[in-house]
Design a protein around this motif. Structure first.
Motif, mmCIF file in Angstrom:
data_model
loop_
_atom_site.group_PDB
_atom_site.id
_atom_site.type_symbol
_atom_site.label_atom_id
_atom_site.label_comp_id
_atom_site.label_asym_id
_atom_site.label_seq_id
_atom_site.Cartn_x
_atom_site.Cartn_y
_atom_site.Cartn_z
ATOM 1 N N ASN A 45 -0.945 -3.736 -1.610
ATOM 2 C CA ASN A 45 -1.904 -3.366 -2.602
ATOM 3 C C ASN A 45 -3.397 -3.675 -2.111
ATOM 4 O O ASN A 45 -4.287 -3.318 -2.399
ATOM 5 N N GLY A 46 -3.404 -4.156 -0.789
ATOM 6 C CA GLY A 46 -4.611 -4.578 -0.127
ATOM 7 C C GLY A 46 -5.495 -5.370 -0.797
ATOM 8 O O GLY A 46 -6.642 -5.922 -0.514
ATOM 9 N N GLU B 43 -1.827 -10.119 -3.348
ATOM 10 C CA GLU B 43 -0.466 -10.438 -2.980
ATOM 11 C C GLU B 43 -0.194 -9.856 -1.549
ATOM 12 O O GLU B 43 0.785 -10.395 -0.782
ATOM 13 N N ARG C 286 -8.007 0.419 0.565
ATOM 14 C CA ARG C 286 -6.969 -0.234 -0.485
ATOM 15 C C ARG C 286 -7.626 -1.362 -1.019
ATOM 16 O O ARG C 286 -8.147 -2.408 -0.097
ATOM 17 N N GLY C 287 -7.506 -1.539 -2.259
ATOM 18 C CA GLY C 287 -8.161 -2.803 -2.842
ATOM 19 C C GLY C 287 -9.645 -2.525 -3.121
ATOM 20 O O GLY C 287 -10.216 -3.295 -3.770
ATOM 21 N N SER D 46 -12.058 -5.899 -2.769
ATOM 22 C CA SER D 46 -11.031 -6.546 -1.660
ATOM 23 C C SER D 46 -12.016 -6.791 -0.510
ATOM 24 O O SER D 46 -11.939 -7.958 0.139
ATOM 25 N N ILE E 107 -10.573 -9.981 -7.747
ATOM 26 C CA ILE E 107 -9.686 -9.055 -6.720
ATOM 27 C C ILE E 107 -8.332 -8.553 -7.402
ATOM 28 O O ILE E 107 -7.782 -9.047 -8.305
ATOM 29 N N LEU E 108 -7.981 -7.237 -6.691
ATOM 30 C CA LEU E 108 -6.957 -6.846 -7.239
ATOM 31 C C LEU E 108 -5.523 -7.434 -7.130
ATOM 32 O O LEU E 108 -5.334 -8.326 -6.313
ATOM 33 N N GLU E 109 -4.804 -7.673 -8.348
ATOM 34 C CA GLU E 109 -3.538 -8.140 -8.218
ATOM 35 C C GLU E 109 -2.505 -7.358 -9.145
ATOM 36 O O GLU E 109 -2.904 -6.493 -9.686
ATOM 37 N N GLU F 221 -0.244 -4.031 -8.617
ATOM 38 C CA GLU F 221 -0.380 -2.937 -7.699
ATOM 39 C C GLU F 221 -1.078 -1.814 -8.730
ATOM 40 O O GLU F 221 -0.266 -1.425 -9.691
#
Lengths: 329, 329
Positions: free
Chosen positions: A10-11, A14, B218-219, B223, B319-321, B323
């Protein structure tokens, strides 16, 4: 973590964890630039670069796996331009649900080959796609390094030059055929998958005159010889009796009705050399461990590739048509 | 030929025909070494190299396709190291049965981007896998070129430096979300997918001091900021009101409950610059066509990334967690 989750690509958080826990233990020591988008290196002079995607099925086979294969395969393509493979980039495409243990086995195998070849990693990319969008694991590698022996080319062949192979042909292809689920032959064969640069370095440094060099991967020996004959506008004549083929490979070919000349290799190269240097090149290859390296034929007037049979007759050596077996590398 | 056959990847006759008929009309003019295993080029000094696999779904989307995306994406990763992307290698993995017309559309799009960026192709690889082993088409690209502006790094951030974005964020992600079969929102948005080097060259040459540079793929923006804060051991504070976001992207985010800061971009970069140079960097980006380039925040003491809301309150920028959406690039 037991299996690769979609969120591993996912960038975000994780993906960072996944890289650090699964990839870094094996690859960290080889990375030039952790945490940057691109690796930076110093260069001077001519560099050769080659890219290849690896989609082999099964990903682990007798004598190797997709991790060993991708490092050897890309390093070999660079070596075939007379260059010393020094750097690599690697892009993984992983299927959601892939066993992490399988991935780790593949990474350990890459690590061993990176160490063996003294290779450094400039860039690493990981993508995870939903289950069913890719079959387990595909890897793309790009290798590059300085050209030590320039001007090798498929266009260089001239009448009188001599053709050498570095080892027994068709073994990788025969192993993949025999291991594929739909066939399942029991054979003691192991893939010839190996890095060729260490074998070739003494030849590059010997003063012997090489004209062309190619590893005989997809399409096998037949494909290399046909490409050379066509690119240079010459004929090539090879003696069937001189071409080294392991007994186990002959067995697989007989059972399955295959031609060993069309089977893939992953650690065998074909050399076109000046006639006067042929003996020395074979000796150097043999000293390097390629015990079966030998002259198999010569460049002749005319067109196409001819096989001289043990009975003295001649027949055209066919090039692969159709698809023998998909996903052999 | 209407669809890609398995034999198009056999390394033999059909593979040669396939390359010559389908790929060469688009890519021939950019190839440095047709018919060899590796491309050779002359280099001097520091080079940056980056690899990336592209698995975007759908392969053709509003404002681009996987062909445009792979050239832009890899060229951008090299540009983010202060380097001029000059060379590219490309590896295709094609599914048996892929429409040749779709492949040709993708190749034409690559051709346009290669021309635009003045890029040359060092190496080209094509694999075909049986139906069901890959979803239509995946492409790996590796880009490289000389470093013009060295020492950019995620580790360079220090208190008082300023954060700039080159354009409105989240557009590529919003387009992919809205076009994905399971969602199908109708929006006039087009992906921001574009090559960033032409925009950045004047900045590299301006004498302005850049510390870090990253494209927010991505992210998303979140990110990049988190990676920088973590790598440099600093805090970053951004003003929500200052971050450019298109109305259409806000709409998609509201409908789907998404944060635009986590959505992918393919033609937007984040810059960390010396405070005194921030105004000039924005002006140069705007002159280059990035009309929305602006300062969004600064590096501060502490840790983590903080968002200052329009009401003066502060909250952590997550931050992205998990997907959000697989296969956005």
């Amino acid at each position: 973590m037991q299996v690769v989750a979609l969120s591993c690509g996912n960038g975000g958080k994780e993906a960072q964890d996944f890289i650090h826990k699964v990839f870094m233990p094996h690859l960290q020591g080889f990375l030039t630039a952790e945490g940057e988008d691109a690796g930076v290196f110093e260069a001077r002079g001519a560099l050769a670069l080659s890219t290849d995607s690896f989609v082999v099925d099964p990903p682990i086979f007798k004598g190797g796996d997709i991790g060993k294969l991708c490092v050897c395969g890309s390093a070999n393509d660079v070596a075939m331009q007379g260059a010393h493979p020094e750097y690599l980039s690697v892009g993984f495409i992983l299927e959601e649900g892939l066993e992490v243990a399988l991935l780790q086995e593949i990474l350990a195998s890459m690590q061993a080959q990176l160490r063996l070849g003294g290779l450094k990693l400039l860039s690493l990319d990981t993508k995870v796609v939903p289950k069913g969008c890719v079959d387990q694991i595909f890897i793309n590698t790009t290798a590059l390094g300085p050209v030590l022996y320039p001007h090798l080319s498929a266009k260089n062949l001239k009448e009188g030059q001599v053709i050498i192979v570095s080892g027994a042909i068709g073994t990788h292809g025969a192993v993949l055929f025999s291991q594929r689920a739909e066939i399942q032959l029991d054979t003691p064969l192991v893939s010839d998958c190996q890095q060729l640069y260490p074998l070739l370095e003494p030849v590059f440094q010997s003063g012997c005159k090489l004209h062309a060099l190619r590893d005989a991967t997809r399409g096998g020996l037949a494909s290399v010889l046909h490409e050379w004959a066509q690119s240079s506008g010459v004929g090539i004549e090879v003696e069937e009796d001189c071409i080294p083929i392991l007994e186990g490979v002959r067995g697989v070919c007989e059972i399955l009705g295959l031609e060993p000349f069309m089977l893939a290799n992953e650690g065998v190269c074909v050399l076109c050399v000046e006639a006067k240097d042929a003996r020395q090149v074979c000796a150097l290859l043999q000293e390097g461990g390629a015990k079966k390296a030998c002259v198999i034929g010569e460049v002749v007037a005319g067109r196409g590739v001819t096989l001289k049979t043990p009975w003295g007759s001649k027949r055209p050596l066919d090039i692969l048509e159709g698809e023998l077996l998909p996903r052999i590398c």
